[in-house]
Design a protein around this motif. Structure first.
Motif, PDB file in Angstrom:
ATOM      1  N   GLY A   1      -0.097   5.127  -1.791  1.00 16.89           N
ATOM      2  CA  GLY A   1       0.481   3.884  -2.283  1.00 16.89           C
ATOM      3  C   GLY A   1       1.630   4.090  -3.240  1.00 16.89           C
ATOM      4  N   ASP A   2       2.043   5.330  -3.434  1.00 22.78           N
ATOM      5  CA  ASP A   2       3.154   5.643  -4.339  1.00 22.78           C
ATOM      6  C   ASP A   2       4.449   5.625  -3.533  1.00 22.78           C
ATOM      7  N   LYS A   3       4.980   4.430  -3.283  1.00 23.49           N
ATOM      8  CA  LYS A   3       6.162   4.277  -2.437  1.00 23.49           C
ATOM      9  C   LYS A   3       7.383   4.964  -3.025  1.00 23.49           C
ATOM     10  N   GLU A   4       7.542   4.867  -4.325  1.00 23.91           N
ATOM     11  CA  GLU A   4       8.719   5.461  -4.976  1.00 23.91           C
ATOM     12  C   GLU A   4       8.737   6.980  -4.789  1.00 23.91           C
ATOM     13  N   GLN A   5       7.573   7.606  -5.001  1.00 17.06           N
ATOM     14  CA  GLN A   5       7.492   9.053  -4.825  1.00 17.06           C
ATOM     15  C   GLN A   5       7.687   9.430  -3.363  1.00 17.06           C
ATOM     16  N   ALA A   6       7.110   8.639  -2.461  1.00 15.31           N
ATOM     17  CA  ALA A   6       7.248   8.919  -1.038  1.00 15.31           C
ATOM     18  C   ALA A   6       8.713   8.905  -0.626  1.00 15.31           C
ATOM     19  N   GLU A   7       9.452   7.902  -1.088  1.00 16.92           N
ATOM     20  CA  GLU A   7      10.870   7.805  -0.737  1.00 16.92           C
ATOM     21  C   GLU A   7      11.663   8.973  -1.314  1.00 16.92           C
ATOM     22  N   LYS A   8      11.400   9.290  -2.586  1.00 13.69           N
ATOM     23  CA  LYS A   8      12.146  10.372  -3.237  1.00 13.69           C
ATOM     24  C   LYS A   8      11.923  11.703  -2.518  1.00 13.69           C
ATOM     25  N   VAL A   9      10.671  12.010  -2.243  1.00 13.52           N
ATOM     26  CA  VAL A   9      10.356  13.294  -1.614  1.00 13.52           C
ATOM     27  C   VAL A   9      10.917  13.343  -0.197  1.00 13.52           C
TER      28      VAL A   9
END
Length: 762
Positions: free
Chosen positions: A501-509
């Motif tokens: 559910g960590d969308k921000e981290q998913a996008e960054k990585v």
């Protein structure tokens, strides 16, 4: 149209036929059975005759010899040297020496083919030096330069290498038409760079290389060395012309097809790189099958195929990547400490199945030949974590938890091993009366060495905890575990972050992965999927369009690419949204890959035979067809090492039988002479397997357990499966004695029918 490489294939097919018997060599003294009459340097290496094969490069290197045929074999060997095909190069030079024993440069060639085994090289160059009085000055310079390099009094590696450069420069100056002097000078200058001798100017070395190409545009060594010269130096574009010609310059040499992949990989042209690596694999497979050579006997075979699997991943040919990685695991290992293809194949198989989320196949392979636990393998934590992740993702938490428990046990064992190593180091240091500070240092060093395997287990367990927590819906625990799991790839980290559910981290990585892994389809597919799922659909479609430009060979049925179906629908594309593959204009004339050889390696048929036992009763090999058999060729009752070997296998006959494998021994003795073997059995009832006679040595020759150069039989052990295919072999000057290991290896190999590999190849 007829392939331009058809001549090469025709010649390769002829490899299974032996060259004419070379003239016998003479020497004083009586060596032990199976040993060379010329000394221990000749004991090792290929001892079967070479054949003239087309496609080893256009080489002009005249030497002093009484035989035109010896000259041809010598030049073939030089071409093979330029392809780092040292095993076959030595064979070619041995053939030249067998035809003309006074050909000094043939022994120089044997030394050059043993660049990685210095002791043998030193002995071969001494043989060349002993014959140099009768050769030309140019040849004397060639021999002297290598003799000086291996002189025992010159210990400094850098000085030896600098002297070799100077010798090759002098040779080129005195004999400016000698292209090989310049070619080997280019090699030496490049190779020195990795051994402490700076390379001050790549352009200067390239200028020497181009002098050779101006005379011989398809010189295999120059194209090979120019690729190395510019590889990784932000100058790969300078070597594209050599990448386009390298394999074509010597199509029989697999490594030269492979080399172009270095250039194309660095230029992020992965489809072209994969083509080159596949060409290399196919040429190697064709040669190995035809010549009855085990894959890992070729020192760069595993490296070639390992790189191919990686490139297949990059371009999305997932099923082929899995297939080839499995084939690498199926390959026979040379011994208990030699299984490079096996180890690399396991690494690539785990990587590919995990990367593309092939959970069903991972679970299906758990415990099989492909993904069974292997004692002593460093990648065991990775195996447990990868297979465990598959079970959790399939909803089988019970088996996933089993893998977690196994990892916990392994971690405890490795921590205990570290403490034991520290205690042992302390005891040794104290026994040696060392001071307290040195005792403490010894303990610290021992503990430090054990840290890496512990860290591997800790990282793998943390990664598996992520999947475990996700399967239980514990997102906070999964997030914390993911932060501790340092070995997770960026693509998987992005996917897991999205599931947490960590969308921000998913996008960054995902963005970082696509940037650092530019032009790799898994990274682009991951980014497109993440952007689509977090609602950034315009960017997702733009990324999808970039991926589509590279999509020609994608396997759309794997989850990573199947998830992109909604993006294709949004662009009103068909279900098969791949674009046709476009051939590049700068890769040279490429043959059809299928004409170079099979995609997979498979074993070759065992020659049939019918031989008598001591009573004269015939024993045909054909009567054993339908079940595996271990055939041991031994050198007669007078060979003490052979009798030792038979007495090693005798008590193992029952365990082999329980595995469904019978044993038969083949002796060079006559049928009458077999009695002298029976009476030397360590068991009162004699040997528990049949022993048959082959005094003509025709069966020894048919199996390659024969030195064609000196016309003497060799020790040989062969595992033949129920279909009559040779699954494993050992041929040499000493008999194979590790019966316990061989039983385990036989069980491993026979667990997968060879017919599956052969059918896939056909």
């Amino acid at each position: 149209m007829r392939s331009p490489f058809a001549g090469f294939l025709f010649g390769l097919a002829a490899l299974s036929a032996r060259a004419a018997d070379p003239p016998p060599s003479s020497s004083a003294g009586e060596p032990k059975p199976g040993h060379s009459m010329h000394g221990e340097a000749f004991d090792e290496g290929p001892r079967q005759a070479a054949v003239l094969m087309p496609g080893t490069g256009r080489i002009h290197f005249p030497v002093t010899t009484t035989s035109e045929l010896a000259q041809k074999f010598f030049e073939q060997g030089v071409g093979q040297l330029h392809g780092f095909w040292y095993f076959e190069a030595e064979r070619s030079f041995r053939q030249a020496a067998a035809i003309d024993p006074d050909c000094a440069m043939a022994y120089w060639g044997m030394a050059m083919a043993n660049v990685n085994t210095q002791q043998r090289a030193m002995k071969f160059i001494k043989e060349a030096s002993a014959r140099k009085a009768k050769v030309s000055r140019r040849e004397q310079l060639w021999i002297a330069s290598l003799a000086d390099y291996y002189a025992e009094t010159k210990k400094d590696e850098r000085a030896r290498r600098e002297a070799q450069v100077a010798a090759l420069e002098d040779l080129s100056l005195e004999f400016p038409d000698d292209l090989e002097a310049k070619a080997f000078l280019v090699l030496q200058l490049w190779d020195n760079k990795g051994h402490g001798v700076p390379l001050s100017s790549r352009r200067a070395v390239d200028a020497i290389a181009r002098e050779v190409l101006a005379v011989e545009p398809m010189h295999p060594g120059i194209h090979h060395y120019r690729i190395h010269l510019w590889n990784g130096a932000d100058g790969d574009k300078r070597a594209v012309d050599s990448a386009a010609a390298c394999g074509q310059s010597a199509p029989a040499i697999a490594h030269l097809w492979h080399m172009s992949g270095h250039t194309f990989s660095n230029l992020k042209r992965y489809a072209d790189a994969a083509w080159q690596q596949e060409a290399s694999a196919r040429v190697d497979h064709a040669y190995l099958i035809a010549r009855h050579v085990l894959p890992d006997q070729i020192h760069n075979f595993a490296h070639n195929n390992d790189w191919l699997v990686t490139d297949l991943e990059y371009i999305g040919r997932v099923h082929d990547a899995v297939d080839l990685a499995k084939n690498m695991i199926e390959l026979p290992r040379l011994g208990s400490k030699s299984g490079r293809s096996f180890t690399m194949g396991r690494e690539r198989l785990l990587e590919t199945l995990l990367r593309f989320e092939l959970w069903d196949e991972l679970a299906a392979l758990d415990g099989t030949l492909y993904l069974a636990p292997v004692e002593g393998e460093a990648e065991e934590p990775i195996r447990l974590a990868t297979v465990g992740a598959a079970y959790f993702c399939k909803g089988d938490s019970a088996k996933g938890n089993e893998k977690c428990a196994a990892l916990e046990t392994l971690l405890r064992q490795r921590r205990a091993a570290r403490l034991a190593a520290g205690d042992a180091a302390e005891a040794r240091a104290e026994a040696e009366k060392k001071t307290e500070d040195l005792v403490a240092k010894a303990m610290a060093d021992a503990l430090r060495r054990e840290r890496t395997p512990i860290k591997q287990a800790e990282t793998a367990l943390a990664e598996l905890r992520v999947y475990q927590a996700l399967s239980e819906g514990k997102l906070d625990i999964a997030k914390g575990a993911l932060e501790k799991a340092g070995g997770v790839s960026a693509e998987r980290r992005a996917r897991l972050s999205l599931e947490i559910g960590d969308k921000e981290q998913a996008e960054k990585v995902a963005r970082d992965a696509a940037k650092s892994n530019e032009a790799q389809t898994p990274a682009l597919a991951t980014l497109a999927d993440v952007l689509w799922r977090i609602g950034k659909k315009d960017e997702a479609l733009a990324t999808f369009k970039k991926l589509r430009e590279l999509s020609a060979q994608l396997d759309l049925d794997v989850p990573l690419f199947a998830r992109l179906a909604p993006l294709a629908q949004a662009l009103v594309l068909p279900a098969d949204w791949r674009v046709p593959l476009k051939a590049a204009a700068d890769t040279g004339v490429r043959p059809e890959l299928a004409t170079l050889g099979p995609f997979r390696w498979h074993p070759s048929p065992a020659p049939d035979w019918t031989l008598p036992d001591s009573t004269g009763k015939p024993h045909p090999l054909a009567q054993l067809k339908g079940k595996p058999v271990l055939v041991v060729f031994y050198l007669g009752s007078g060979c003490s090492h052979c009798i030792e070997q038979l007495n090693v296998f005798a008590p193992m006959a029952q365990p082999f039988a329980e595995a469904g494998i019978s044993i038969v021994a083949v002796s060079r003795d006559t049928a009458d002479g077999l009695y002298r073997t029976f009476v030397q059995s360590a068991q009162s009832e004699g040997f528990p397997f049949p022993i048959v006679a082959d005094p003509t040595l025709e069966t020894f020759k048919a199996y390659g357990a024969f030195d064609d150069f000196e016309r003497i039989p060799l020790h040989g052990t062969f595992l033949i499966d129920a279909a009559g295919l040779v699954r494993w072999q050992d041929i040499g000057y000493e008999p194979f004695r590790d019966a316990k290991w061989l039983l385990g290896e036989a069980r491993r190999l026979l667990s997968v029918p060879a017919s599956a590999s052969a059918a896939a190849t056909r």
